[in-house]
Write a protein that holds these residues in place. Structure first.
Motif, PDB file in Angstrom:
ATOM      1  N   ALA A 197       5.670 -36.735   4.515  1.00 45.09           N
ATOM      2  CA  ALA A 197       5.368 -35.844   5.650  1.00 45.09           C
ATOM      3  C   ALA A 197       4.402 -34.374   4.685  1.00 45.09           C
ATOM      4  CB  ALA A 197       6.586 -36.197   6.772  1.00 45.09           C
ATOM      5  N   LEU A 198       4.458 -33.915   5.967  1.00 46.96           N
ATOM      6  CA  LEU A 198       3.307 -32.896   5.112  1.00 46.96           C
ATOM      7  C   LEU A 198       4.228 -31.797   5.884  1.00 46.96           C
ATOM      8  CD1 LEU A 198       1.172 -31.906   3.543  1.00 46.96           C
ATOM      9  CD2 LEU A 198      -0.285 -32.069   5.759  1.00 46.96           C
ATOM     10  N   PRO A 199       4.631 -31.045   4.959  1.00 46.53           N
ATOM     11  CA  PRO A 199       5.175 -29.176   5.377  1.00 46.53           C
ATOM     12  C   PRO A 199       4.986 -29.114   7.159  1.00 46.53           C
ATOM     13  CG  PRO A 199       5.558 -29.734   3.262  1.00 46.53           C
ATOM     14  CD  PRO A 199       4.921 -30.663   3.667  1.00 46.53           C
ATOM     15  N   SER A 200       4.952 -28.145   7.997  1.00 45.73           N
ATOM     16  CA  SER A 200       4.737 -27.129   8.948  1.00 45.73           C
ATOM     17  C   SER A 200       3.730 -26.755   7.582  1.00 45.73           C
ATOM     18  CB  SER A 200       5.375 -26.961   9.756  1.00 45.73           C
ATOM     19  OG  SER A 200       6.053 -27.905  10.192  1.00 45.73           O
ATOM     20  N   LYS A 201       4.335 -25.390   7.599  1.00 44.40           N
ATOM     21  CA  LYS A 201       3.655 -24.599   6.688  1.00 44.40           C
ATOM     22  C   LYS A 201       1.586 -24.976   5.756  1.00 44.40           C
ATOM     23  CE  LYS A 201       5.532 -24.146   2.118  1.00 44.40           C
ATOM     24  NZ  LYS A 201       5.988 -23.327   1.343  1.00 44.40           N
ATOM     25  N   MET A 202       1.803 -26.395   5.448  1.00 48.09           N
ATOM     26  CA  MET A 202       1.166 -26.892   4.811  1.00 48.09           C
ATOM     27  C   MET A 202      -0.285 -27.689   5.945  1.00 48.09           C
ATOM     28  SD  MET A 202       2.405 -28.726   1.479  1.00 48.09           S
ATOM     29  CE  MET A 202       1.006 -29.315   0.623  1.00 48.09           C
ATOM     30  N   ARG A 203       0.250 -28.026   6.759  1.00 48.94           N
ATOM     31  CA  ARG A 203      -0.041 -28.625   7.974  1.00 48.94           C
ATOM     32  C   ARG A 203      -1.360 -27.636   8.807  1.00 48.94           C
ATOM     33  NH1 ARG A 203      -3.960 -31.323   8.490  1.00 48.94           N
ATOM     34  NH2 ARG A 203      -2.531 -33.157   7.830  1.00 48.94           N
ATOM     35  N   VAL A 204      -0.699 -26.285   8.800  1.00 51.56           N
ATOM     36  CA  VAL A 204      -1.268 -25.303   9.603  1.00 51.56           C
ATOM     37  C   VAL A 204      -2.694 -24.560   8.671  1.00 51.56           C
ATOM     38  CG1 VAL A 204      -1.130 -23.055  10.343  1.00 51.56           C
ATOM     39  CG2 VAL A 204       0.769 -24.306  10.968  1.00 51.56           C
ATOM     40  N   PHE A 205      -1.401 -24.918   7.244  1.00 52.21           N
ATOM     41  CA  PHE A 205      -2.976 -24.180   6.052  1.00 52.21           C
ATOM     42  C   PHE A 205      -4.491 -25.245   5.908  1.00 52.21           C
ATOM     43  CE2 PHE A 205      -5.020 -23.883   2.526  1.00 52.21           C
ATOM     44  CZ  PHE A 205      -5.132 -22.148   2.071  1.00 52.21           C
ATOM     45  N   LEU A 206      -3.554 -26.144   5.968  1.00 55.50           N
ATOM     46  CA  LEU A 206      -4.777 -27.021   5.612  1.00 55.50           C
ATOM     47  C   LEU A 206      -6.058 -27.205   7.058  1.00 55.50           C
ATOM     48  CD1 LEU A 206      -6.500 -29.663   4.599  1.00 55.50           C
ATOM     49  CD2 LEU A 206      -4.887 -31.575   5.907  1.00 55.50           C
ATOM     50  N   ASP A 207      -5.035 -26.740   8.024  1.00 54.68           N
ATOM     51  CA  ASP A 207      -6.551 -26.854   9.509  1.00 54.68           C
ATOM     52  C   ASP A 207      -7.055 -25.338   9.167  1.00 54.68           C
ATOM     53  OD1 ASP A 207      -5.204 -29.066  10.515  1.00 54.68           O
ATOM     54  OD2 ASP A 207      -3.617 -28.591  11.546  1.00 54.68           O
ATOM     55  N   PHE A 208      -6.782 -24.623   9.602  1.00 55.34           N
ATOM     56  CA  PHE A 208      -6.693 -23.387   8.936  1.00 55.34           C
ATOM     57  C   PHE A 208      -8.167 -23.129   8.068  1.00 55.34           C
ATOM     58  CE2 PHE A 208      -7.465 -18.761   7.218  1.00 55.34           C
ATOM     59  CZ  PHE A 208      -7.588 -18.008   8.409  1.00 55.34           C
ATOM     60  N   ALA A 209      -8.101 -23.451   6.916  1.00 57.36           N
ATOM     61  CA  ALA A 209      -8.504 -23.057   5.868  1.00 57.36           C
ATOM     62  C   ALA A 209     -10.145 -24.652   5.132  1.00 57.36           C
ATOM     63  CB  ALA A 209      -7.668 -23.719   4.565  1.00 57.36           C
ATOM     64  N   SER A 210      -9.752 -25.899   5.976  1.00 55.04           N
ATOM     65  CA  SER A 210     -10.765 -26.920   6.003  1.00 55.04           C
ATOM     66  C   SER A 210     -11.606 -26.153   7.555  1.00 55.04           C
ATOM     67  CB  SER A 210     -10.026 -28.050   6.562  1.00 55.04           C
ATOM     68  OG  SER A 210      -9.677 -27.659   7.741  1.00 55.04           O
ATOM     69  N   VAL A 211     -11.268 -25.560   8.621  1.00 52.93           N
ATOM     70  CA  VAL A 211     -12.655 -25.132   9.376  1.00 52.93           C
ATOM     71  C   VAL A 211     -13.406 -24.386   8.405  1.00 52.93           C
ATOM     72  CG1 VAL A 211     -12.892 -24.633  11.736  1.00 52.93           C
ATOM     73  CG2 VAL A 211     -11.201 -26.043  10.845  1.00 52.93           C
ATOM     74  N   ARG A 212     -12.531 -23.764   7.798  1.00 47.65           N
ATOM     75  CA  ARG A 212     -13.833 -21.703   7.827  1.00 47.65           C
ATOM     76  C   ARG A 212     -14.168 -22.921   5.723  1.00 47.65           C
ATOM     77  NH1 ARG A 212      -9.559 -20.960  10.792  1.00 47.65           N
ATOM     78  NH2 ARG A 212      -9.605 -18.892  11.846  1.00 47.65           N
ATOM     79  N   LEU A 213     -13.105 -23.232   5.444  1.00 43.73           N
ATOM     80  CA  LEU A 213     -14.209 -23.458   4.393  1.00 43.73           C
ATOM     81  C   LEU A 213     -15.730 -24.785   4.800  1.00 43.73           C
ATOM     82  CD1 LEU A 213     -11.589 -24.669   1.978  1.00 43.73           C
ATOM     83  CD2 LEU A 213     -13.342 -23.283   1.647  1.00 43.73           C
ATOM     84  N   ARG A 214     -15.734 -25.217   5.679  1.00 39.97           N
ATOM     85  CA  ARG A 214     -17.307 -26.470   6.190  1.00 39.97           C
ATOM     86  C   ARG A 214     -17.845 -25.340   6.400  1.00 39.97           C
ATOM     87  NH1 ARG A 214     -12.304 -30.027   7.698  1.00 39.97           N
ATOM     88  NH2 ARG A 214     -13.135 -31.883   6.925  1.00 39.97           N
ATOM     89  N   ALA A 215     -17.186 -24.371   7.356  1.00 39.74           N
ATOM     90  CA  ALA A 215     -17.950 -23.253   7.737  1.00 39.74           C
ATOM     91  C   ALA A 215     -18.868 -22.458   6.905  1.00 39.74           C
ATOM     92  CB  ALA A 215     -17.768 -22.485   8.824  1.00 39.74           C
ATOM     93  N   ARG A 216     -18.065 -22.416   5.761  1.00 39.14           N
ATOM     94  CA  ARG A 216     -18.374 -21.215   4.433  1.00 39.14           C
ATOM     95  C   ARG A 216     -19.293 -22.170   3.803  1.00 39.14           C
ATOM     96  NH1 ARG A 216     -21.260 -16.915   2.921  1.00 39.14           N
ATOM     97  NH2 ARG A 216     -20.247 -16.373   0.783  1.00 39.14           N
ATOM     98  N   LEU A 217     -18.752 -23.527   3.421  1.00 41.92           N
ATOM     99  CA  LEU A 217     -19.797 -23.721   2.577  1.00 41.92           C
ATOM    100  C   LEU A 217     -21.401 -24.639   3.184  1.00 41.92           C
ATOM    101  CD1 LEU A 217     -16.950 -26.452   1.110  1.00 41.92           C
ATOM    102  CD2 LEU A 217     -18.645 -24.602   0.075  1.00 41.92           C
ATOM    103  N   LYS A 218     -21.231 -25.146   4.451  1.00 42.77           N
ATOM    104  CA  LYS A 218     -22.887 -25.109   4.901  1.00 42.77           C
ATOM    105  C   LYS A 218     -24.290 -23.821   5.757  1.00 42.77           C
ATOM    106  CE  LYS A 218     -21.054 -28.662   7.881  1.00 42.77           C
ATOM    107  NZ  LYS A 218     -21.006 -29.221   9.630  1.00 42.77           N
ATOM    108  N   SER A 219     -22.889 -22.428   4.751  1.00 43.48           N
ATOM    109  CA  SER A 219     -23.821 -21.615   5.021  1.00 43.48           C
ATOM    110  C   SER A 219     -24.354 -21.162   3.849  1.00 43.48           C
ATOM    111  CB  SER A 219     -22.995 -20.615   5.507  1.00 43.48           C
ATOM    112  OG  SER A 219     -21.579 -19.784   4.678  1.00 43.48           O
ATOM    113  N   LEU A 220     -24.297 -21.359   2.603  1.00 41.27           N
ATOM    114  CA  LEU A 220     -24.749 -21.491   1.338  1.00 41.27           C
ATOM    115  C   LEU A 220     -26.055 -22.148   1.405  1.00 41.27           C
ATOM    116  CD1 LEU A 220     -21.454 -21.670  -0.236  1.00 41.27           C
ATOM    117  CD2 LEU A 220     -22.784 -19.460   0.000  1.00 41.27           C
TER     118      LEU A 220
END
Length: 177
Positions: free
Chosen positions: A154-177
């Motif tokens: 099971a993924l620890p809560s802190k990692m799940r929160v970070f994964l959800d937070f970072a993946s949205v922002r990374l997807r948006a940033r990568l699309k903007s390049l």
């Protein structure tokens, strides 16, 4: 937070999560794809005016280059001739070999030579007109970008929160390049 061009062993290095650019080897790691990244060839507008901008990869063999390779300098750069077709190797003449992407971009901005980088490493200089991407129709397919973490049940809560937070922002940033 650790910045490294090396693929760290996440468990041994006590790293919870990593961003990896490139094809992933089979492993016990869990990967979430967040986008893709181009590998681009770029140079200063001044150098391209003085030396004539190449319209195909062949003329790079006669141009000064700034070589940045994470682990060993390359003696040639490969290009795709047409989508789905063969690749060609063009020998390069490094005027300068550097160990960081920042140094390669800075040298290219100052007209030392043409360089090859991941797009995010030169995007600001391209946006500001300090560098110009060339030979884009000869680029290889973009490399996948993943968020990667060890599979430990099971993924620890802190990692799940970070994964959800970072993946949205990374997807948006990568699309903007």
């Amino acid at each position: 937070l650790t910045f490294s061009d090396k693929n760290l062993h996440l468990v041994d290095e006590h790293v919870d999560m990593a961003v990896r650019i490139g094809e992933l080897r089979d492993s016990s790691m869990v990967a979430s794809r967040v986008g893709s990244m181009r590998t681009v060839v770029c140079a200063s507008p001044k150098l391209l005016t003085e030396r004539r901008e190449p319209k195909s990869p062949g003329p790079l063999a006669d141009m000064p280059c700034v070589s940045f390779e994470a682990f060993a300098p390359a003696s040639s750069w490969s290009f795709r001739t047409k989508p789905g077709k063969r690749t060609i190797e063009i020998p390069i003449r490094p005027r300068l070999i550097v160990t960081t992407a920042e140094a390669a971009a800075a040298a290219a901005i100052h007209g030392v030579g043409v360089t090859r980088l991941l797009h995010y490493q030169c995007a600001g200089a391209v946006r500001d007109g300090q560098l110009r991407i060339i030979l884009s129709k000869y680029e290889h397919e973009p490399l996948p970008v993943h968020l990667l973490h060890a599979s430990r049940g099971a993924l620890p809560s802190k990692m799940r929160v970070f994964l959800d937070f970072a993946s949205v922002r990374l997807r948006a940033r990568l699309k903007s390049l």
